[in-house]
Write a protein that holds these residues in place. Structure first.
Motif, mmCIF file in Angstrom:
data_model
loop_
_atom_site.group_PDB
_atom_site.id
_atom_site.type_symbol
_atom_site.label_atom_id
_atom_site.label_comp_id
_atom_site.label_asym_id
_atom_site.label_seq_id
_atom_site.Cartn_x
_atom_site.Cartn_y
_atom_site.Cartn_z
ATOM 1 N N GLN A 19 0.833 -1.207 0.000
ATOM 2 C CA GLN A 19 0.000 0.000 0.000
ATOM 3 C C GLN A 19 0.868 1.257 0.000
ATOM 4 O O GLN A 19 1.597 1.499 0.956
ATOM 5 C CB GLN A 19 -0.924 0.003 1.220
ATOM 6 N N ILE A 20 0.775 2.036 -1.075
ATOM 7 C CA ILE A 20 1.480 3.318 -1.147
ATOM 8 C C ILE A 20 0.607 4.344 -0.439
ATOM 9 O O ILE A 20 -0.513 4.621 -0.884
ATOM 10 C CB ILE A 20 1.735 3.746 -2.604
ATOM 11 N N VAL A 21 1.105 4.900 0.654
ATOM 12 C CA VAL A 21 0.315 5.860 1.431
ATOM 13 C C VAL A 21 0.601 7.304 1.058
ATOM 14 O O VAL A 21 -0.196 8.195 1.352
ATOM 15 C CB VAL A 21 0.491 5.642 2.956
ATOM 16 N N ASN A 22 1.741 7.540 0.401
ATOM 17 C CA ASN A 22 2.028 8.890 -0.068
ATOM 18 C C ASN A 22 3.033 8.828 -1.207
ATOM 19 O O ASN A 22 4.106 8.252 -1.065
ATOM 20 C CB ASN A 22 2.569 9.780 1.048
ATOM 21 N N ALA A 23 2.649 9.445 -2.312
ATOM 22 C CA ALA A 23 3.532 9.539 -3.482
ATOM 23 C C ALA A 23 3.499 10.977 -3.990
ATOM 24 O O ALA A 23 3.320 11.237 -5.173
ATOM 25 C CB ALA A 23 3.089 8.557 -4.555
ATOM 26 N N GLY A 24 3.593 11.898 -3.072
ATOM 27 C CA GLY A 24 3.540 13.307 -3.426
ATOM 28 C C GLY A 24 2.150 13.873 -3.236
ATOM 29 O O GLY A 24 1.159 13.157 -3.288
ATOM 30 N N GLY A 25 2.095 15.168 -3.004
ATOM 31 C CA GLY A 25 0.824 15.829 -2.737
ATOM 32 C C GLY A 25 0.143 16.346 -3.982
ATOM 33 O O GLY A 25 0.786 16.866 -4.893
ATOM 34 N N LEU A 26 -1.173 16.184 -4.008
ATOM 35 C CA LEU A 26 -1.995 16.683 -5.108
ATOM 36 C C LEU A 26 -2.510 18.089 -4.845
ATOM 37 O O LEU A 26 -2.535 18.926 -5.725
ATOM 38 C CB LEU A 26 -3.192 15.756 -5.330
ATOM 39 N N ARG A 27 -2.998 18.300 -3.636
ATOM 40 C CA ARG A 27 -3.496 19.626 -3.268
ATOM 41 C C ARG A 27 -3.195 19.847 -1.791
ATOM 42 O O ARG A 27 -2.977 18.911 -1.045
ATOM 43 C CB ARG A 27 -4.980 19.770 -3.570
ATOM 44 N N SER A 28 -3.226 21.108 -1.415
ATOM 45 C CA SER A 28 -2.839 21.464 -0.054
ATOM 46 C C SER A 28 -4.025 21.928 0.759
ATOM 47 O O SER A 28 -4.688 21.156 1.414
ATOM 48 C CB SER A 28 -1.789 22.568 -0.092
ATOM 49 N N TYR A 29 -4.292 23.192 0.700
ATOM 50 C CA TYR A 29 -5.283 23.835 1.550
ATOM 51 C C TYR A 29 -6.694 23.540 1.083
ATOM 52 O O TYR A 29 -6.949 23.537 -0.105
ATOM 53 C CB TYR A 29 -5.036 25.349 1.529
ATOM 54 N N PRO A 30 -7.633 23.333 1.979
ATOM 55 C CA PRO A 30 -7.462 23.177 3.422
ATOM 56 C C PRO A 30 -7.271 21.721 3.827
ATOM 57 O O PRO A 30 -6.889 21.444 4.937
ATOM 58 C CB PRO A 30 -8.764 23.730 3.995
ATOM 59 N N PRO A 49 6.792 15.619 -11.098
ATOM 60 C CA PRO A 49 6.669 16.813 -10.267
ATOM 61 C C PRO A 49 5.336 16.764 -9.522
ATOM 62 O O PRO A 49 4.348 16.243 -10.043
ATOM 63 C CB PRO A 49 6.709 17.964 -11.270
ATOM 64 N N VAL A 50 5.318 17.260 -8.310
ATOM 65 C CA VAL A 50 4.108 17.264 -7.488
ATOM 66 C C VAL A 50 3.924 18.643 -6.853
ATOM 67 O O VAL A 50 4.850 19.442 -6.811
ATOM 68 C CB VAL A 50 4.155 16.171 -6.387
ATOM 69 N N ALA A 51 2.723 18.885 -6.350
ATOM 70 C CA ALA A 51 2.420 20.171 -5.707
ATOM 71 C C ALA A 51 3.187 20.340 -4.399
ATOM 72 O O ALA A 51 3.622 21.441 -4.073
ATOM 73 C CB ALA A 51 0.919 20.304 -5.467
ATOM 74 N N TRP A 52 3.337 19.258 -3.654
ATOM 75 C CA TRP A 52 4.066 19.325 -2.383
ATOM 76 C C TRP A 52 4.618 17.958 -2.026
ATOM 77 O O TRP A 52 4.157 16.944 -2.521
ATOM 78 C CB TRP A 52 3.219 19.897 -1.255
ATOM 79 N N VAL A 53 5.613 17.978 -1.159
ATOM 80 C CA VAL A 53 6.286 16.764 -0.722
ATOM 81 C C VAL A 53 5.977 16.547 0.758
ATOM 82 O O VAL A 53 6.074 17.474 1.562
ATOM 83 C CB VAL A 53 7.809 16.888 -0.959
#
Length: 145
Positions: A19-30, A49-53
């Motif tokens: 199970q991959i639980v995090n492979a980079g962020g798609l969106r941040s707030y909120p 490239p991703v929006a956030w790490v």
């Protein structure tokens, strides 16, 4: 050519390494959203490239940190990684998911705290994040993914 400020590895569940639980962020707030999937199906096998790490495990380029500094001390925990990633991107740096690197993720620090404490920190950090970034993007009619 842009340079990468932060790279985040494939974070797989310590309880279920498929199970991959995090492979980079798609969106941040909120409410931050991360890319998730399964190792066995080959999902998220390509670096992008991703929006956030995710701050649970990230690699930082020293030159970038020297340029724009450390994480914002006004944030306690929740959202500080997306804030730092956005700071990098606003300065012309990139943030990447690195599929070639893999770590076990045992769950967030915040899961060990009482729910009320986590909610309080979440609301304080998101309020700060909103004041810092949303008005800036609203004025410029620019938004992030």
């Amino acid at each position: 050519m842009m340079a990468c400020a932060f790279a985040g590895p494939m974070q797989v569940s310590a309880e279920d390494p498929d199970q991959i639980v995090n492979a980079g962020g798609l969106r941040s707030y909120p409410f931050g959203a991360s890319r998730c999937g399964k190792v066995s199906t080959g999902e998220l096998a390509r670096s992008d490239p991703v929006a956030w790490v995710n701050g649970a495990c990230m690699f930082a380029r020293l030159e970038a940190v020297i340029e724009f500094g450390l994480m914002d001390e006004s944030m306690f925990l929740i959202g500080s990684d997306s804030d730092w990633s956005l700071t990098a991107r606003m300065r012309g740096w990139e943030t990447w998911y690195c599929a070639e690197a893999r770590v076990l993720h045992e769950g967030g620090v915040s899961h060990a705290w009482p729910k009320e404490t986590v909610q309080r920190h979440f609301h304080q950090d998101m309020s700060y994040w909103r004041r810092k970034w949303v008005a800036r993007f609203h004025r410029s009619a620019t938004w992030i993914s």
